[in-house]
Scaffold this motif. Sequence first.
Motif, PDB file in Angstrom:
ATOM      1  N   GLY A 130      59.998   9.433  32.668  1.00  0.00           N
ATOM      2  CA  GLY A 130      60.547   9.499  31.315  1.00  0.00           C
ATOM      3  C   GLY A 130      59.504   9.243  30.251  1.00  0.00           C
ATOM      4  O   GLY A 130      59.480   9.918  29.210  1.00  0.00           O
ATOM      5  N   LEU A 133      57.283  12.321  29.932  1.00  0.00           N
ATOM      6  CA  LEU A 133      57.990  13.442  29.300  1.00  0.00           C
ATOM      7  C   LEU A 133      58.061  13.299  27.781  1.00  0.00           C
ATOM      8  O   LEU A 133      57.804  14.257  27.046  1.00  0.00           O
ATOM      9  N   VAL A 134      58.405  12.110  27.300  1.00  0.00           N
ATOM     10  CA  VAL A 134      58.526  11.957  25.844  1.00  0.00           C
ATOM     11  C   VAL A 134      57.174  12.025  25.154  1.00  0.00           C
ATOM     12  O   VAL A 134      57.101  12.335  23.958  1.00  0.00           O
ATOM     13  N   ASN A 136      54.740  14.125  26.125  1.00  0.00           N
ATOM     14  CA  ASN A 136      54.186  15.466  26.252  1.00  0.00           C
ATOM     15  C   ASN A 136      55.169  16.581  25.929  1.00  0.00           C
ATOM     16  O   ASN A 136      54.747  17.732  25.788  1.00  0.00           O
ATOM     17  N   ARG A 137      56.442  16.261  25.817  1.00  0.00           N
ATOM     18  CA  ARG A 137      57.429  17.313  25.568  1.00  0.00           C
ATOM     19  C   ARG A 137      58.504  16.790  24.630  1.00  0.00           C
ATOM     20  O   ARG A 137      59.059  15.710  24.851  1.00  0.00           O
ATOM     21  N   ARG A 138      58.787  17.584  23.617  1.00  0.00           N
ATOM     22  CA  ARG A 138      59.824  17.205  22.669  1.00  0.00           C
ATOM     23  C   ARG A 138      61.133  17.881  23.050  1.00  0.00           C
ATOM     24  O   ARG A 138      61.181  19.090  23.254  1.00  0.00           O
ATOM     25  N   SER A 142      63.901  15.186  27.654  1.00  0.00           N
ATOM     26  CA  SER A 142      62.901  14.126  27.816  1.00  0.00           C
ATOM     27  C   SER A 142      63.433  12.802  27.286  1.00  0.00           C
ATOM     28  O   SER A 142      63.271  11.748  27.919  1.00  0.00           O
ATOM     29  N   TRP A 143      64.027  12.865  26.104  1.00  0.00           N
ATOM     30  CA  TRP A 143      64.583  11.651  25.493  1.00  0.00           C
ATOM     31  C   TRP A 143      65.678  11.055  26.367  1.00  0.00           C
ATOM     32  O   TRP A 143      65.716   9.834  26.598  1.00  0.00           O
ATOM     33  N   THR A 145      66.112  11.381  29.585  1.00  0.00           N
ATOM     34  CA  THR A 145      65.562  10.850  30.845  1.00  0.00           C
ATOM     35  C   THR A 145      65.079   9.425  30.676  1.00  0.00           C
ATOM     36  O   THR A 145      65.367   8.548  31.513  1.00  0.00           O
TER      37      THR A 145
END
Length: 217
Positions: A130, A133-134, A136-138, A142-143, A145
Amino acid sequence: MTHPGSPWSDPATETEPVAYAGPPVSAPPPQPYGGWAPPGYGWPPQQWPTYGPPAPARPRRPGQVVAAAVLSFVQAAAVALSSAYLLLLASTFGFLATEFGGDAQADALVTEATVVTVVQLLSAVALVVGGVLVLNRRGRGSWATLVAALGVQLALSLYWVVRLSTLDGFSDDVVGPVAVLVVGVLFFTAAPAVALGLLLVGPVRRWAAGTDEAVRR
């Protein structure tokens, strides 16, 4: 050898000076740098290229997201370390119980500790995933997770507080070892609680949903 009748062939003949009018009109002007002319210099005249409006700035990641990701990494390391210690204690306790003839209650405790250890290790992996992900990816995925991983940490902390409170000696001695363990569990709850609070603020939720327009870089 000279040609007869030509005024240029006789050195004594005087001629009128003629002014130099320059190169022919059709000839291009001289070019610098050995014949190469930069853009906008030379013949025919060139215009500099024109550029359109600058590209719109990308939304900047809120600082709360970075702080929550860092706290999740710290929590994952603490959970992994405590899970390894718990598994070591469970294995030792199970071995001693087996050596002394075995006990149903001891076996149940060893099984419970093993299951909880596996769940905690999986939750630590979820925290790392998680957090990555937050960073590297918006997006909502991601949020969500990281929010779910932090929620699992709070649930595990509640489980340990309730489980330790049921042990013998907790109500009799407030400053005993069991009470110290409960305080330690509450201490480990601080990081996921703060990180979850940071992720639930308005700017972070708008950033994850893609509806923020104020924060730019």
